[in-house]
Design a protein around this motif. Structure first.
Motif: not given
Length: 121
Positions: A24-26, A44-48, A95, A118
């Motif tokens: 689910g990353m961008h 980008q993984d959420g705000d990280a 993040g 990760r």
């Protein structure tokens, strides 16, 4: 492109799709280069922000892909992450920054296996 380059490109393509679809990353950038080296994938993984090193191996090769990042490579990835951020204004995202490893194991027959670790460095 030689066989090693083709394997690397195949692994990076698979890793990018896996990070986007399964994790689910961008994906923000691929094969980002600067004087100090290259980052395979920035995502980008959420705000990280995630710096992804991709290692691809043919099954049965000398080293498993997930064993390919030692302390020296980890330090280099940290420096590259700092440089990537600096090139974009230097702001650390809320993040933070994480360094992940994506290993792609390609058998002689059948589908490749993608493993994602990760926070390896």
């Amino acid at each position: 492109m030689n066989a090693r380059g083709a394997l690397g490109r195949y692994g990076e393509d698979l890793a990018a799709r896996w990070l986007a679809d399964a994790a689910g990353m961008h994906v923000l950038a691929r094969n980002w280069r600067c004087r100090e080296g290259e980052i395979d994938i920035v995502a980008q993984d959420g705000d990280a922000v995630v710096i992804c090193e991709v290692k691809s191996r043919i099954q049965g090769d000398y080293q498993h892909p997930m064993d390919a990042v030692g302390p020296r490579k980890a330090e280099r990835l940290r420096r590259l992450a700092e440089r990537w951020l600096a090139d974009r204004g230097g702001d650390v995202p809320p993040g933070g920054v994480r360094i992940d490893l994506v290993g792609v194991l390609v058998p002689e027959r059948g589908a490749a296996r993608v493993e994602h670790a990760r926070g390896v460095a």
